[in-house]
Motif scaffolding. Structure first.
Motif, PDB file in Angstrom:
ATOM      1  N   VAL A  17       1.051  -0.742  -0.271  1.00 39.31           N
ATOM      2  CA  VAL A  17      -0.174   0.069  -0.084  1.00 39.31           C
ATOM      3  C   VAL A  17       1.012   0.893  -0.127  1.00 39.31           C
ATOM      4  O   VAL A  17       1.921   1.369   0.958  1.00 39.31           O
ATOM      5  N   HIS A  32       0.199  -2.412  -4.851  1.00 41.60           N
ATOM      6  CA  HIS A  32      -0.963  -2.655  -5.113  1.00 41.60           C
ATOM      7  C   HIS A  32      -2.505  -1.974  -5.052  1.00 41.60           C
ATOM      8  O   HIS A  32      -3.387  -2.152  -6.106  1.00 41.60           O
ATOM      9  N   VAL A  33      -2.096  -0.691  -3.982  1.00 39.06           N
ATOM     10  CA  VAL A  33      -3.166  -0.150  -3.787  1.00 39.06           C
ATOM     11  C   VAL A  33      -2.429   1.289  -3.420  1.00 39.06           C
ATOM     12  O   VAL A  33      -1.063   1.212  -3.262  1.00 39.06           O
ATOM     13  N   GLN A  78      -5.014  -0.141  -7.200  1.00 36.12           N
ATOM     14  CA  GLN A  78      -6.414   0.462  -7.014  1.00 36.12           C
ATOM     15  C   GLN A  78      -6.021   1.627  -6.345  1.00 36.12           C
ATOM     16  O   GLN A  78      -5.053   1.448  -5.630  1.00 36.12           O
ATOM     17  N   ILE A 124      -7.805   4.535  -4.089  1.00 30.70           N
ATOM     18  CA  ILE A 124      -8.951   4.884  -3.312  1.00 30.70           C
ATOM     19  C   ILE A 124      -8.345   6.646  -2.131  1.00 30.70           C
ATOM     20  O   ILE A 124      -7.231   6.689  -1.603  1.00 30.70           O
ATOM     21  N   GLN A 156     -14.519   2.376   1.699  1.00 34.50           N
ATOM     22  CA  GLN A 156     -13.736   1.426   0.418  1.00 34.50           C
ATOM     23  C   GLN A 156     -12.656   1.101   1.174  1.00 34.50           C
ATOM     24  O   GLN A 156     -12.699  -0.288   0.683  1.00 34.50           O
ATOM     25  N   TRP A 157     -12.058   1.181   2.234  1.00 34.21           N
ATOM     26  CA  TRP A 157     -10.729   0.870   2.520  1.00 34.21           C
ATOM     27  C   TRP A 157     -10.979   0.111   2.834  1.00 34.21           C
ATOM     28  O   TRP A 157     -10.580  -1.235   3.133  1.00 34.21           O
ATOM     29  N   ASP A 165     -13.609  -2.325   2.602  1.00 34.61           N
ATOM     30  CA  ASP A 165     -13.856  -3.339   2.448  1.00 34.61           C
ATOM     31  C   ASP A 165     -12.792  -3.933   1.677  1.00 34.61           C
ATOM     32  O   ASP A 165     -13.003  -5.517   0.729  1.00 34.61           O
ATOM     33  N   TYR A 166     -11.979  -3.337   1.066  1.00 33.12           N
ATOM     34  CA  TYR A 166     -11.069  -3.534   0.409  1.00 33.12           C
ATOM     35  C   TYR A 166      -9.831  -4.704   1.060  1.00 33.12           C
ATOM     36  O   TYR A 166      -9.468  -5.815   0.596  1.00 33.12           O
ATOM     37  N   ALA A 205     -12.194  -8.138   1.548  1.00 32.63           N
ATOM     38  CA  ALA A 205     -11.994  -8.105  -0.086  1.00 32.63           C
ATOM     39  C   ALA A 205     -10.993  -9.922   0.509  1.00 32.63           C
ATOM     40  O   ALA A 205     -10.951 -10.814  -0.153  1.00 32.63           O
ATOM     41  N   ARG A 206      -9.712  -9.100   0.951  1.00 34.66           N
ATOM     42  CA  ARG A 206      -8.505  -9.587   0.351  1.00 34.66           C
ATOM     43  C   ARG A 206      -8.260 -10.654   1.958  1.00 34.66           C
ATOM     44  O   ARG A 206      -6.878 -11.053   1.577  1.00 34.66           O
TER      45      ARG A 206
END
Length: 267
Positions: free
Chosen positions: A186, A209-210, A241, A243, A255-256, A258-259, A262-263
């Motif tokens: 990140v 990656h983000v 991605q 954010i 949103q962070w 949720d990211y 999801a992982r």
């Protein structure tokens, strides 16, 4: 390990779980190296030692990569999502993690390794009853490496933990070369830094990656050109991605989170 008994490695790296006063690093030459230098001095008629320049970067990174793969296997084996947070100093890594631990960390147990050249101030800021935190104090080393992470993890209570945040030393150069064994890198870019950091420091952004664009709540007041910054990020890091977040107002944090959800490794 207690705060009064931090892990102190031969290379001067200190690992301190949670609280405790800073301990002065110790540095000394190994006995073989000391003997070699003494022999070289005695062999030189003028007391001079010939110094050769060696490129140590390749074997150093090869060793790091081997340790990083071990770390990655260990994290995956424990069902642990490991994230490496990198940025320039002051981009908001610690503030983001404070709020993440207070909100997301109530839902999913987290642990944190914090890297700084000196002081355990950031580790103290992140200290929470529900999260295990350890501070790695690197002395003069401007980045974390895989070996430090392997030792730092030993100071953490990972019971029930699903996420490991690694807050790297504030630096946009050296951390780009050192894989820590994380699954997600990140990169934080603050609106206070201007729009051109991705163009000036491309390696760190290319490995992301983000990308978190932080402090967006003050973007307008700063005259920050958001579209130009986003275009620069996409130009250098099309794989990442993006954010936009504000740790102060909470904008973008859902949103962070949720990211992160999801992982999470499947149990």
């Amino acid at each position: 390990m207690s705060a009064e008994n931090p892990i102190l490695a031969d290379d001067g790296i200190r690992i301190n779980a949670l609280n405790g006063g800073a301990v002065s690093p110790t540095r000394s030459l190994s006995a073989p190296l000391s003997a070699e230098i003494s022999a070289a001095l005695q062999a030189s008629p003028k007391g001079e030692v010939q110094v050769r320049s060696l490129d140590l970067s390749i074997p150093l990174l090869e060793k790091n990569d081997i340790l990083a793969e071990r770390n990655r296997g260990y994290f995956l084996g424990r069902g642990l999502l490991a994230l490496n947070l990198v940025s320039s100093p002051g981009a908001g890594k610690t503030t983001l993690l404070e709020r993440t631990l207070d909100e997301f960390g109530r839902e999913v147990r987290c642990a944190v390794l914090v890297g700084d050249l000196e002081t355990d101030n950031d580790g103290r800021r992140l200290n929470r009853p529900h999260a295990s935190v350890a501070q790695i104090t690197t002395g003069t080393v401007c980045h974390l490496d895989a070996g430090m992470i392997a030792r730092g993890v030993e100071a953490l209570d990972l019971t029930g933990a699903k996420v490991l945040f690694i807050e790297n030393v504030g630096n946009l150069v050296c951390p780009a070369s050192f894989d820590l064994g994380e699954q997600v890198r990140v990169v934080l870019l603050s609106t206070t830094e201007g729009e051109e950091k991705p163009l000036k420091y491309p390696p760190i952004f290319k490995s992301a990656h983000v990308v978190l664009l932080t402090k967006v709540d003050v973007a307008d007041a700063l005259g920050f050109n958001r579209q130009l910054a986003l275009d620069n990020i996409r130009k250098i890091a099309p794989q990442a991605q993006i954010i936009e977040v504000s740790s102060r107002t909470g904008e973008g944090l859902a949103q962070w989170y949720d990211y992160l959800r999801a992982r999470l490794p499947k149990s």
